[in-house]
Design an enzyme around this catalytic site. Structure first.
Site, PDB file in Angstrom:
ATOM      1  N   ASP A 333       3.807  37.489  16.938  1.00 44.35           N
ATOM      2  CA  ASP A 333       2.779  37.094  17.872  1.00 44.35           C
ATOM      3  C   ASP A 333       3.245  37.547  19.265  1.00 44.35           C
ATOM      4  OD1 ASP A 333       0.789  35.448  19.205  1.00 44.35           O
ATOM      5  OD2 ASP A 333       2.442  34.064  19.604  1.00 44.35           O
ATOM      6  N   ASP A 537       4.146  31.001  17.463  1.00 50.20           N
ATOM      7  CA  ASP A 537       4.459  29.747  18.138  1.00 50.20           C
ATOM      8  C   ASP A 537       3.308  28.747  18.152  1.00 50.20           C
ATOM      9  OD1 ASP A 537       2.924  31.254  19.925  1.00 50.20           O
ATOM     10  OD2 ASP A 537       3.677  30.088  21.604  1.00 50.20           O
TER      11      ASP A 537
HETATM   12  P1  ADP Z   1      -1.780  35.300  21.333  1.00 49.45           P
HETATM   13  O1  ADP Z   1      -2.222  35.776  19.995  1.00 49.45           O
HETATM   14  O2  ADP Z   1      -1.228  36.453  22.127  1.00 49.45           O
HETATM   15  O3  ADP Z   1      -0.848  34.151  21.268  1.00 49.45           O
HETATM   16  P2  ADP Z   1      -4.265  33.803  21.730  1.00 49.45           P
HETATM   17  O4  ADP Z   1      -4.759  34.133  20.350  1.00 49.45           O
HETATM   18  O5  ADP Z   1      -3.839  32.411  21.956  1.00 49.45           O
HETATM   19  O6  ADP Z   1      -3.101  34.829  22.159  1.00 49.45           O
HETATM   20  O7  ADP Z   1      -5.399  34.137  22.782  1.00 49.45           O
HETATM   21  C1  ADP Z   1      -6.049  35.377  22.756  1.00 49.45           C
HETATM   22  C2  ADP Z   1      -6.901  35.551  23.967  1.00 49.45           C
HETATM   23  O8  ADP Z   1      -7.979  34.605  23.943  1.00 49.45           O
HETATM   24  C3  ADP Z   1      -6.169  35.293  25.264  1.00 49.45           C
HETATM   25  O9  ADP Z   1      -5.542  36.441  25.730  1.00 49.45           O
HETATM   26  C4  ADP Z   1      -7.305  34.841  26.176  1.00 49.45           C
HETATM   27  O10 ADP Z   1      -7.975  35.963  26.704  1.00 49.45           O
HETATM   28  C5  ADP Z   1      -8.248  34.124  25.249  1.00 49.45           C
HETATM   29  N1  ADP Z   1      -7.993  32.671  25.265  1.00 49.45           N
HETATM   30  C6  ADP Z   1      -7.507  31.910  24.270  1.00 49.45           C
HETATM   31  N2  ADP Z   1      -7.420  30.615  24.639  1.00 49.45           N
HETATM   32  C7  ADP Z   1      -7.835  30.564  25.915  1.00 49.45           C
HETATM   33  C8  ADP Z   1      -7.961  29.521  26.891  1.00 49.45           C
HETATM   34  N3  ADP Z   1      -7.612  28.263  26.641  1.00 49.45           N
HETATM   35  N4  ADP Z   1      -8.424  29.858  28.106  1.00 49.45           N
HETATM   36  C9  ADP Z   1      -8.763  31.114  28.385  1.00 49.45           C
HETATM   37  N5  ADP Z   1      -8.655  32.121  27.540  1.00 49.45           N
HETATM   38  C10 ADP Z   1      -8.217  31.876  26.315  1.00 49.45           C
HETATM   39 MG    MG Z   2       1.039  32.615  20.786  1.00 51.98          MG
END
Ligand code: ADP
Ligand code: MG
Length: 640
Positions: A333, A537
């Site tokens: 991730d 995570d």
């Molecule tokens: P990663 O896979 O890198 O851990 P996430 O899947 O948690 O990232 O989030 C992917 C994208 O979705 C973020 O880059 C953001 O653009 C959007 N996103 C997710 N949760 C939120 C939130 N609480 N507020 C704003 N944007 C969000």
């Molecule tokens: Mg993450």
């Protein structure tokens, strides 16, 4: 000097060792009596040695026979010894009775040794982790009182002095100190903590005096949960062990049948005399038993689990250790795994007549209900502005978050998500979003509905995340350890993802993924590489962690989700512990493979020697039990 109560304590703790010692003494005296031709005394002492040394094995063997209708190795040993004794009485070759007693003695000694090894592993795990004190100092009306920690309740205020152990999980409400959290994270470098931060039961307070507010009752503190997980891991036999146990049952039957045939046929076929035939059949029973094979896996796995726990690598069961040693592909991730996940707002841009404050305030209103590190960063950036917490907040993992303030709807999230509501994204913002993303920043769009009808983009927020300093080196080491394929999975967009991937040395990137997409990618990988690890995570990684052959979570000391969904938890928030986990997995696999080789080789060699008639019964027993003890000790090497 051994005092009577010390002796009775030893007897209680090691009944198997005491039995073995008494059996040894009786055997020696019986053998001596035989030499002096005191036949009556010898025939009294030697059977007593049989009874005392063999009682426990006989009881276990008979229980298995009657309860589970299965033959086990214990019973085979007893049968072989009794066979030798009978032969001795029948032929008046009394040394055979001694041989049988030696068999029983050595079997009892090796059983005691194995029992000791197991108890030792168990104890070393417990002492490693059950480091919580018995009493705590509670504050009542400004005065300190000592109470037993079982009386602590959530919300109690306690004080911990410099150099004391933390009694239960709590939050600092006064003071500043450095803590040694090695009991949980395996990391003995002190961690600085102050008001508002969490401290864990079993960790050691440094120089500062702390006032704490209890937020976890002692029995469900993090360290207690970890201990329970490790204990569960030990009680669960991995598939390889179950295979060996099934194999043992079938094998024991084969040995008995072969033993009977060996005791009957050779005189007719090879012209052996009856005594040699039966003696060899008995020796066959002993040397063909799969004791060493039975001891080849579990001690090694248990020691590996204990070793991992000490380094802050929590294996939830032994099978994961073996799998970790043969991982061929790893998916990472991005946010919070390859990066620290401690984001900072680096730029706010507003459009359509709104101010930058408006953008921050609107975003903070909804993000204050979010668990996501993005939300955390936005709320921190808006901390000296005035805003109301939104209601009806709905977070969509991997996309964004929606909430209501008054009669206005606020939408915060990635471009695709916000576009679903706002219909179009202003071109000037698209350009600056692209350039931020090329720098590896995460861009979040902010939109709101002004009069409950049209939704309009009011600006964007760019957030910078720090790539973990150990990431690039660790990924390189994993490649050197034989991982063939390493990829990144992220919900973030392609440009941000590629910028981060380039820094850490990952070539393959899957971006803009929803949690379920991450799971699909893992499935695809499994078709090609079979054993696939996923390192993540957050909540959005949970399905992928569960699907992977082995799911690894970072920072177990910080998140309950990680502790629950992953197979392996890296308790410290340290990326390089992955290498430690993989090295341990490889060592365990190596030791298990060695052990199985030793076990099989010794069985085959002893069988051949017996058939050619070159060994006597005691020698067969020593060879057989020697290899069993050897593989047990070899497994325990992994404790170091
Ligand atoms: P990663 O896979 O890198 O851990 P996430 O899947 O948690 O990232 O989030 C992917 C994208 O979705 C973020 O880059 C953001 O653009 C959007 N996103 C997710 N949760 C939120 C939130 N609480 N507020 C704003 N944007 C969000
Ligand atoms: Mg993450």
């Amino acid at each position: 000097m051994l005092y009577p109560n010390r002796i009775s304590q030893i007897t209680k703790e090691h009944p198997d060792a005491i039995a073995a010692i008494i059996c040894g003494v009786l055997l020696f005296c019986g053998w001596f009596a035989l030499h002096l031709n005191w036949l009556g005394l010898a025939l009294l002492l030697l059977p007593a040695a049989y009874v005392i040394g063999g009682f426990e094995s006989a009881r276990e063997g008979l229980t298995t026979l009657f309860k589970e209708k299965e033959l086990d190795v214990d019973l085979l040993m007893i049968v072989a010894a009794l066979g030798a004794a009978t032969l001795g009485l029948w032929r008046r070759e009394y040394h055979l009775i001694v041989d049988g007693a030696i068999l029983i003695l050595i079997f009892a000694v090796s059983g005691a040794l194995e029992g000791y090894a197991m108890r030792h592993t168990e104890r070393s795990i417990r002492s490693l982790m059950s480091l919580t004190p018995d009493v705590a100092r509670i504050l009542r009306q400004g005065r300190e009182e000592e109470i037993s920690i079982s009386q602590l309740r959530v919300g109690d205020e306690i004080v911990v002095k410099p150099g004391e152990l933390i009694p239960t999980d709590a939050v600092i409400i006064e003071g500043y100190s450095t803590l040694n959290e090695a009991a949980i994270t395996g990391e003995s470098l002190p961690v600085e903590k102050t008001v508002g931060q969490e401290v864990f039961a079993g960790t050691l307070n440094g120089y500062g005096a702390l006032k704490l507010k209890v937020h976890n009752p002692p029995e469900s503190s993090l360290i207690q949960r970890v201990i329970r997980l490790v204990e569960q891991a030990q009680n669960e036999a991995p598939p390889s062990q179950e295979f060996i146990e099934r194999f043992e049952r079938g094998y024991a039957r084969v040995i008995v049948i072969a033993g009977i045939l060996l005791a009957i046929l050779p005189p007719y076929i090879f012209g052996w005399d009856w005594e040699t035939t039966i003696y060899r059949a008995l020796t066959f029973l002993v040397v063909a038993s799969p004791c060493a094979l039975m001891a080849a896996i579990m001690p090694a796995l248990l020691s590996g689990i204990a070793n991992g726990a000490r380094q802050g690598v929590l294996f939830k069961n032994g099978a994961q250790l073996e799998i970790m040693g043969k991982v061929r592909a790893i998916a990472f991730d991005k946010t919070g795994t390859l990066t620290t996940g401690k984001l900072e707002v680096s730029q706010v841009i507003s459009v359509n007549g709104y101010s930058r404050e408006d953008v921050l305030i609107s975003a903070a209103a909804v993000e204050s209900s979010s668990e996501h590190p993005i939300g955390d960063a936005i709320v921190r950036a808006a901390h000296n502005l005035n805003w109301y917490r939104a209601v009806d907040v709905n977070a969509i993992p991997g996309q964004g978050i929606i909430g209501t303030v008054g009669n206005e709807k606020y939408i915060v999230g990635n471009g695709v998500f916000v576009q679903k509501y706002a219909r179009y994204l202003p071109q000037e913002l698209i350009d600056s979003a692209e350039s931020s993303e090329k720098e590896g920043k995460t861009v979040v769009w902010v939109a709101k509905s002004s009069n409950s009808e049209t939704v309009q983009v009011i600006g964007l927020i760019a957030l910078a995340d720090m790539i973990r300093s150990e990431a690039a080196v660790t990924i390189n080491r994993l490649r050197k350890l034989g991982v063939e394929h390493i990829i990144m999975l992220t919900g973030d967009n392609q440009r941000t993802a590629e910028a981060v991937a380039k820094e850490v040395g990952i070539e393959t990137v899957y971006s803009s993924l929803l949690p379920s997409d991450k799971l699909d990618v893992i499935r695809q990988l499994q078709k090609k590489y079979q054993t696939v690890a996923m390192v993540g995570d957050g909540i959005n990684d949970a399905p992928a962690l569960a699907q992977a052959s082995v799911g690894i979570a970072m920072g177990g000391a910080g998140s309950d989700v990680a502790l629950e969904t992953a197979d392996i938890v890296l308790m410290a928030d340290r990326f390089d512990k992955l290498v430690a986990a993989m090295l341990l997995g490889k060592r365990v696999r190596g030791v298990v493979r060695q052990n199985i080789t030793i076990a099989l080789t010794s069985i085959v060699l002893l069988l051949i020697a017996n058939f050619l008639g070159n060994i006597n019964l005691p020698f067969g027993v020593i060879g057989h039990e020697g290899s069993t003890v050897l593989v047990t000790l070899s497994g325990l090497r992994l404790l170091k």
